[in-house]
Design a protein around this motif. Sequence first.
Motif, PDB file in Angstrom:
ATOM      1  N   GLU A  36       0.851  -1.181   0.000  1.00 24.95           N
ATOM      2  CA  GLU A  36       0.000   0.000   0.000  1.00 24.95           C
ATOM      3  C   GLU A  36       0.893   1.240   0.000  1.00 24.95           C
ATOM      4  OE1 GLU A  36      -4.124  -1.200   2.148  1.00 24.95           O
ATOM      5  OE2 GLU A  36      -2.468  -0.721   3.506  1.00 24.95           O
ATOM      6  N   LEU A  37       0.595   2.164  -0.900  1.00 22.82           N
ATOM      7  CA  LEU A  37       1.467   3.329  -1.077  1.00 22.82           C
ATOM      8  C   LEU A  37       0.657   4.615  -1.233  1.00 22.82           C
ATOM      9  CD1 LEU A  37       3.967   1.778  -3.644  1.00 22.82           C
ATOM     10  CD2 LEU A  37       4.455   2.288  -1.244  1.00 22.82           C
ATOM     11  N   ARG A  38       1.263   5.716  -0.810  1.00 25.14           N
ATOM     12  CA  ARG A  38       0.691   7.040  -1.016  1.00 25.14           C
ATOM     13  C   ARG A  38       1.155   7.609  -2.356  1.00 25.14           C
ATOM     14  NH1 ARG A  38       2.197   6.688   4.319  1.00 25.14           N
ATOM     15  NH2 ARG A  38       0.523   7.142   5.849  1.00 25.14           N
ATOM     16  N   ILE A  39       0.458   8.632  -2.809  1.00 28.30           N
ATOM     17  CA  ILE A  39       0.859   9.324  -4.031  1.00 28.30           C
ATOM     18  C   ILE A  39       2.282   9.854  -3.882  1.00 28.30           C
ATOM     19  CG2 ILE A  39       0.462  11.365  -5.468  1.00 28.30           C
ATOM     20  CD1 ILE A  39      -1.507   9.237  -6.082  1.00 28.30           C
ATOM     21  N   SER A  40       2.593  10.415  -2.728  1.00 27.55           N
ATOM     22  CA  SER A  40       3.928  10.978  -2.505  1.00 27.55           C
ATOM     23  C   SER A  40       4.999   9.898  -2.599  1.00 27.55           C
ATOM     24  CB  SER A  40       4.000  11.667  -1.143  1.00 27.55           C
ATOM     25  OG  SER A  40       3.724  10.749  -0.091  1.00 27.55           O
ATOM     26  N   GLU A  41       4.688   8.689  -2.119  1.00 29.17           N
ATOM     27  CA  GLU A  41       5.652   7.593  -2.195  1.00 29.17           C
ATOM     28  C   GLU A  41       5.838   7.130  -3.635  1.00 29.17           C
ATOM     29  OE1 GLU A  41       5.148   5.376   2.092  1.00 29.17           O
ATOM     30  OE2 GLU A  41       3.504   5.192   0.642  1.00 29.17           O
ATOM     31  N   LEU A  42       4.778   7.102  -4.411  1.00 34.65           N
ATOM     32  CA  LEU A  42       4.878   6.746  -5.824  1.00 34.65           C
ATOM     33  C   LEU A  42       5.712   7.781  -6.575  1.00 34.65           C
ATOM     34  CD1 LEU A  42       1.193   5.597  -6.423  1.00 34.65           C
ATOM     35  CD2 LEU A  42       3.235   4.146  -6.479  1.00 34.65           C
ATOM     36  N   CYS A  43       5.560   9.048  -6.214  1.00 34.80           N
ATOM     37  CA  CYS A  43       6.373  10.107  -6.837  1.00 34.80           C
ATOM     38  C   CYS A  43       7.848   9.891  -6.526  1.00 34.80           C
ATOM     39  CB  CYS A  43       5.936  11.482  -6.318  1.00 34.80           C
ATOM     40  SG  CYS A  43       4.294  11.998  -6.829  1.00 34.80           S
ATOM     41  N   ALA A  44       8.146   9.610  -5.268  1.00 35.99           N
ATOM     42  CA  ALA A  44       9.537   9.432  -4.852  1.00 35.99           C
ATOM     43  C   ALA A  44      10.168   8.232  -5.531  1.00 35.99           C
ATOM     44  CB  ALA A  44       9.606   9.281  -3.334  1.00 35.99           C
ATOM     45  N   ARG A  45       9.413   7.157  -5.712  1.00 33.43           N
ATOM     46  CA  ARG A  45       9.966   5.925  -6.279  1.00 33.43           C
ATOM     47  C   ARG A  45      10.146   6.010  -7.795  1.00 33.43           C
ATOM     48  NH1 ARG A  45       8.552   1.073  -2.705  1.00 33.43           N
ATOM     49  NH2 ARG A  45       8.250   2.064  -0.698  1.00 33.43           N
ATOM     50  N   THR A  46       9.314   6.785  -8.454  1.00 28.88           N
ATOM     51  CA  THR A  46       9.390   6.863  -9.923  1.00 28.88           C
ATOM     52  C   THR A  46      10.086   8.115 -10.434  1.00 28.88           C
ATOM     53  OG1 THR A  46       7.221   7.939 -10.046  1.00 28.88           O
ATOM     54  CG2 THR A  46       7.280   5.507 -10.174  1.00 28.88           C
ATOM     55  N   GLY A  47      10.174   9.132  -9.576  1.00 26.99           N
ATOM     56  CA  GLY A  47      10.753  10.394 -10.017  1.00 26.99           C
ATOM     57  C   GLY A  47       9.792  11.242 -10.821  1.00 26.99           C
ATOM     58  N   LEU A  48       8.545  10.846 -10.880  1.00 27.86           N
ATOM     59  CA  LEU A  48       7.535  11.597 -11.627  1.00 27.86           C
ATOM     60  C   LEU A  48       6.911  12.667 -10.745  1.00 27.86           C
ATOM     61  CD1 LEU A  48       5.741   8.600 -13.401  1.00 27.86           C
ATOM     62  CD2 LEU A  48       7.441  10.148 -14.390  1.00 27.86           C
ATOM     63  N   GLY A  49       6.395  13.709 -11.376  1.00 31.59           N
ATOM     64  CA  GLY A  49       5.774  14.791 -10.636  1.00 31.59           C
ATOM     65  C   GLY A  49       4.431  14.385 -10.057  1.00 31.59           C
ATOM     66  N   GLN A  50       4.000  15.129  -9.041  1.00 32.65           N
ATOM     67  CA  GLN A  50       2.768  14.764  -8.349  1.00 32.65           C
ATOM     68  C   GLN A  50       1.554  14.847  -9.259  1.00 32.65           C
ATOM     69  OE1 GLN A  50       2.269  16.462  -4.484  1.00 32.65           O
ATOM     70  NE2 GLN A  50       0.090  15.996  -4.352  1.00 32.65           N
ATOM     71  N   SER A  51       1.482  15.843 -10.106  1.00 30.53           N
ATOM     72  CA  SER A  51       0.321  15.978 -11.001  1.00 30.53           C
ATOM     73  C   SER A  51       0.264  14.807 -11.976  1.00 30.53           C
ATOM     74  CB  SER A  51       0.378  17.303 -11.757  1.00 30.53           C
ATOM     75  OG  SER A  51       1.560  17.377 -12.564  1.00 30.53           O
ATOM     76  N   THR A  52       1.432  14.406 -12.506  1.00 24.56           N
ATOM     77  CA  THR A  52       1.477  13.272 -13.430  1.00 24.56           C
ATOM     78  C   THR A  52       1.052  11.988 -12.746  1.00 24.56           C
ATOM     79  OG1 THR A  52       3.262  14.280 -14.720  1.00 24.56           O
ATOM     80  CG2 THR A  52       2.972  11.905 -14.924  1.00 24.56           C
ATOM     81  N   VAL A  53       1.599  11.751 -11.558  1.00 23.40           N
ATOM     82  CA  VAL A  53       1.264  10.538 -10.813  1.00 23.40           C
ATOM     83  C   VAL A  53      -0.212  10.525 -10.448  1.00 23.40           C
ATOM     84  CG1 VAL A  53       1.639   9.279  -8.661  1.00 23.40           C
ATOM     85  CG2 VAL A  53       3.586  10.177  -9.949  1.00 23.40           C
ATOM     86  N   SER A  54      -0.725  11.623  -9.965  1.00 21.48           N
ATOM     87  CA  SER A  54      -2.141  11.691  -9.572  1.00 21.48           C
ATOM     88  C   SER A  54      -3.049  11.407 -10.754  1.00 21.48           C
ATOM     89  CB  SER A  54      -2.460  13.077  -8.990  1.00 21.48           C
ATOM     90  OG  SER A  54      -1.719  13.321  -7.810  1.00 21.48           O
ATOM     91  N   ARG A  55      -2.708  11.955 -11.904  1.00 14.94           N
ATOM     92  CA  ARG A  55      -3.526  11.743 -13.104  1.00 14.94           C
ATOM     93  C   ARG A  55      -3.482  10.276 -13.532  1.00 14.94           C
ATOM     94  NH1 ARG A  55      -1.040  14.947 -15.896  1.00 14.94           N
ATOM     95  NH2 ARG A  55       0.194  13.582 -17.244  1.00 14.94           N
TER      96      ARG A  55
END
Length: 275
Positions: A28-47
């Motif tokens: 289970e992961l947060r959006i912020s954790e997905l951003c940190a792991r992929t290097g993608l921006g928050q808006s991109t990850v959220s979308r």
Amino acid sequence: MTTESGAGTQAVERAMSLLLCFSDEDSELRISELCARTGLGQSTVSRMVASLDRLGFVVQDARTGLYRLGPTSVTLGSVALNSSPLFRAARQLAQNLAQSTGLGVNLAEFRDDQLFYLCNFEGARSPKNFTMAGRTAPLHATGMGKAVLADLGPDYVDAYYAAGRADGYTPHTLTDLAAMHTALAEVRSRGCATEVEELAFGRACVAAPIRGRAGNVVAALSLSGPLSELDLPHRQQEWALTVIEAADELSVGLGFSVTRAPQPRLPAATAEPAR
């Protein structure tokens, strides 16, 4: 490649990179954790996560807000598993073996220098609260892995160790190349491999190779469980004959022609099981 197709490829790769962030350790992961792991921006990850959520690849926990893999991921995994000829041939046999022995029965194929688990069934004496399907394991620290290594030959084993792949998981792991060559010679002689606390404390297994149509080892089958349940000092020969017979049956099912199955030379029971 056109700009449109290039952008499409990039979007697919980014979406897949998000899904690959999930693991047994981080289910289970947060959006912020997905951003940190992929290097993608928050808006991109959220979308992208929103799109994956709509398609059922991920779901969000209403209470915590965390994301986990969703039912569509499970469906695709099931489709992939059921399309494997080895899995289809082995599923009922493995299930019956777990029931008759009370031990865990594991099936894994050789892929990308490691084991890839296709299925496991728990016996009454070796219960688990999770599935091994889809997990990977090292060749040098497992009975199934040693059954594969014995067929791949000395050059492959030398390269495997030279590449630094032989990590130590317990004090019993065979991190020494010479010790592994000795162990693999025993595997070839007996027709099966053992593993005693080399990957995890308190666990052991007996494994046998599965051959494909061309005669090469493509997978392995094992009986596993707590040390006390396998009782290798007294029952190693019994388990070895059982798993060799089952693995040979699967080999024949995959098209391997056995003209005369050799009788494995198994050691007499000793105070300490061979590794």
